[in-house]
Design an enzyme around this catalytic site. Structure first.
Site, PDB file in Angstrom:
ATOM      1  N   HIS A 279       0.037  -0.400  -6.442  1.00 33.38           N
ATOM      2  CA  HIS A 279      -0.758  -0.995  -5.361  1.00 33.38           C
ATOM      3  C   HIS A 279      -1.646  -2.131  -5.865  1.00 33.38           C
ATOM      4  O   HIS A 279      -2.490  -2.626  -5.129  1.00 33.38           O
ATOM      5  CB  HIS A 279      -1.608   0.085  -4.681  1.00 33.38           C
ATOM      6  CG  HIS A 279      -0.775   1.136  -4.027  1.00 33.38           C
ATOM      7  ND1 HIS A 279      -0.261   0.997  -2.764  1.00 33.38           N
ATOM      8  CD2 HIS A 279      -0.327   2.327  -4.503  1.00 33.38           C
ATOM      9  CE1 HIS A 279       0.464   2.069  -2.469  1.00 33.38           C
ATOM     10  NE2 HIS A 279       0.437   2.894  -3.511  1.00 33.38           N
TER      11      HIS A 279
ATOM     12  N   LYS B  96       6.038  -3.019  -2.419  1.00 33.49           N
ATOM     13  CA  LYS B  96       4.765  -3.090  -1.692  1.00 33.49           C
ATOM     14  C   LYS B  96       4.400  -4.570  -1.515  1.00 33.49           C
ATOM     15  O   LYS B  96       5.029  -5.248  -0.704  1.00 33.49           O
ATOM     16  CB  LYS B  96       3.733  -2.247  -2.428  1.00 33.49           C
ATOM     17  CG  LYS B  96       4.247  -0.792  -2.590  1.00 33.49           C
ATOM     18  CD  LYS B  96       3.255   0.133  -3.179  1.00 33.49           C
ATOM     19  CE  LYS B  96       3.845   1.447  -3.655  1.00 33.49           C
ATOM     20  NZ  LYS B  96       4.729   2.146  -2.734  1.00 33.49           N
TER      21      LYS B  96
ATOM     22  N   SER C  68      -3.521   5.464  -4.587  1.00 35.38           N
ATOM     23  CA  SER C  68      -2.771   5.154  -3.378  1.00 35.38           C
ATOM     24  C   SER C  68      -3.338   5.768  -2.103  1.00 35.38           C
ATOM     25  O   SER C  68      -3.067   5.274  -1.014  1.00 35.38           O
ATOM     26  CB  SER C  68      -1.314   5.585  -3.548  1.00 35.38           C
ATOM     27  OG  SER C  68      -1.245   6.961  -3.848  1.00 35.38           O
TER      28      SER C  68
HETATM   29  C1  LIG Z   1       1.005   4.728  -7.093  1.00 33.98           C
HETATM   30  C2  LIG Z   1       2.464   4.772  -6.779  1.00 33.98           C
HETATM   31  N1  LIG Z   1       3.351   4.849  -7.782  1.00 33.98           N
HETATM   32  C3  LIG Z   1       4.679   4.889  -7.547  1.00 33.98           C
HETATM   33  C4  LIG Z   1       5.178   4.862  -6.281  1.00 33.98           C
HETATM   34  C5  LIG Z   1       6.644   4.941  -6.062  1.00 33.98           C
HETATM   35  O1  LIG Z   1       7.181   3.679  -5.844  1.00 33.98           O
HETATM   36  P1  LIG Z   1       8.535   3.518  -5.015  1.00 33.98           P
HETATM   37  O2  LIG Z   1       8.172   3.615  -3.579  1.00 33.98           O
HETATM   38  O3  LIG Z   1       9.054   2.185  -5.417  1.00 33.98           O
HETATM   39  O4  LIG Z   1       9.427   4.637  -5.446  1.00 33.98           O
HETATM   40  C6  LIG Z   1       4.283   4.774  -5.196  1.00 33.98           C
HETATM   41  C7  LIG Z   1       4.685   4.714  -3.786  1.00 33.98           C
HETATM   42  O5  LIG Z   1       5.593   4.858  -3.219  1.00 33.98           O
HETATM   43  C8  LIG Z   1       2.900   4.739  -5.451  1.00 33.98           C
HETATM   44  O6  LIG Z   1       2.025   4.692  -4.445  1.00 33.98           O
END
Ligand SMILES: Cc1ncc(COP(=O)(O)O)c(C=O)c1O
Length: 393
Positions: free
Chosen positions: A208, A240, A180
């Site tokens: 992502h 996303k 990310s």
């Molecule tokens: C790689 C990754 N996993 C999990 C999440 C968490 O997802 P959420 O925003 O739906 O809680 C994110 C970002 O927020 C992320 O970038």
């Protein structure tokens, strides 16, 4: 008693080290732009990769779901919050991911902590990429399993520790697929191979990658041409590229049944609201019908990466729509971001602990909604900023 001094000391420390964070009040009215303090800026900090968050089809689906079911789900899934709509979305996700089944969670964070802590315990061992998202790290900690973090994408190191780590119950390899903050991609084929050789479960976080990687946006397995069943647990988010909110875990029917009974972040929370579920179903339908947005996203991201590399900027090994422009010092990254903002560009600085020390960066997040003109203009401003802050010559 809670002392105000305690807060001042901590916050003062953050300020001194350039790590202080503030909330910005934004209003978003166009997919590639936002308004901040009355000023319209080109937005490079959203994860709205396909520009679906403001799509009329998603909005209409959300409104229809509200009309039919109301605003809230009123309870957890296991109480009375399980509408037919929830199960429809799970069937659609399973179809999209080509897995036997899927289970939706209220957010990606909750999916990751829920799955890992349900599956793993004190007697088990987890192998995790050092750059994994915080939610995966927190899931590992919560599980109380032995945690071995391997250097970023270092498969030789991973094999070594897999060889030398015996006497544990379950063994799990867990990784982001698209990282990310770096935008590079985990070597999934090698990970699957190692998992088969050393008897490990594989979990990938496609947050992502969902809607982005692969010809039809099905994620990292499609991108690498790996059969979906070679990965035990596919996790991804709706917040996303899919333009809404929430998350899924896709895999076997047994995995779904197990998580319904064991994942605490699934059991002890209110189900997602109907509007969210309606909009995600609409997003999946759009993706299944046509991949034009994915192609545009790839074209935009390729252009932006190539231009920055050509101008001598360090953008690490990104291969995707996430483009980290490395600045180094925290305060310089803040100033760089301010300069961009003065020139109509919104791209926030990312600092430790989100990224390693001395690698503060501006994270550009490219979307299908950015126009060629917006991207070209932004490259010109970055060039100016690069000279001003001594990042390039
Ligand atoms: C790689 C990754 N996993 C999990 C999440 C968490 O997802 P959420 O925003 O739906 O809680 C994110 C970002 O927020 C992320 O970038």
């Amino acid at each position: 008693m809670l002392s105000p001094y305690m807060f001042d000391k901590t916050i003062g420390g953050f300020k001194k080290r350039g790590l202080y964070r503030v909330l910005r009040t934004c209003s978003q009215f166009k997919s590639s732009k936002l308004v901040l303090d009355g000023k319209e800026l080109i937005n490079f900090s959203s994860n709205n990769y396909l520009g679906l968050a403001g799509d009329p089809v998603l909005k209409e689906a959300a409104c229809k779901a509200i009309e039919k079911h109301g605003c809230g789900s009123t309870a957890s899934r296991l109480m009375c919050g399980n509408l037919a709509l929830n199960e429809e979305l799970e069937r659609r996700i399973a179809g999209f991911k080509r897995t036997e089944a899927a289970l939706i969670f209220s957010s990606g964070y909750m999916a990751n902590i829920g799955v890992i802590s349900a599956l793993m315990g004190r007697q088990d061992v987890i192998f995790a990429d050092k750059y994994n998202h915080a939610s995966l790290v927190d899931g590992c900690i919560l599980s109380r399993a032995k945690l071995i973090r391997y250097p970023h994408k270092d498969m030789k190191y991973l094999e070594q520790v897999l060889k030398n780590t015996g006497k544990y119950g379950r063994r799990l390899i867990v990784t982001d697929s698209v990282f990310s903050m770096d935008g590079d991609i985990a070597p999934l084929p090698e990970i699957v191979k190692l998992a088969n050789t050393y008897g490990c479960i594989v979990m990938i976080d496609d947050a992502h990658a969902t809607g982005v990687l692969g010809r039809t946006g099905r994620g990292s397995a499609e991108y690498f041409g790996i059969p979906e069943e070679a990965v035990d647990i596919h996790m991804g988010t709706f917040g996303k590229a899919l333009g809404s909110f929430g998350a899924y875990v896709a895999g076997s029917k047994k995995l779904r049944e197990f998580l319904i009974n064991k994942a605490r972040s699934f059991i002890f929370t209110t189900a997602l609201p109907p509007s969210v579920i309606g909009s995600v179903i609409a997003a999946i339908s759009i993706l299944e019908m046509d991949n034009t947005r994915i192609k545009t996203l790839n074209k935009n991201a390729d252009y932006f990466r190539n231009q920055l590399r050509k101008k001598g900027f360090n953008i690490l090994n990104t291969e995707t729509q996430i483009i980290p422009l490395i600045i180094g010092e925290n305060n310089k990254a803040i100033q760089f971001s301010k300069f961009l903002m003065q020139n109509g560009i919104f791209a926030v600085p990312i600092r430790p602990p989100t990224v390693p020390s001395y690698t503060a960066r501006i994270r550009f997040s490219i979307t299908a909604a950015h126009s060629k003109e917006e991207l070209g203009y932004t490259i010109e401003i970055i060039k100016k900023a690069g000279k001003k802050f001594g990042i390039t010559q």
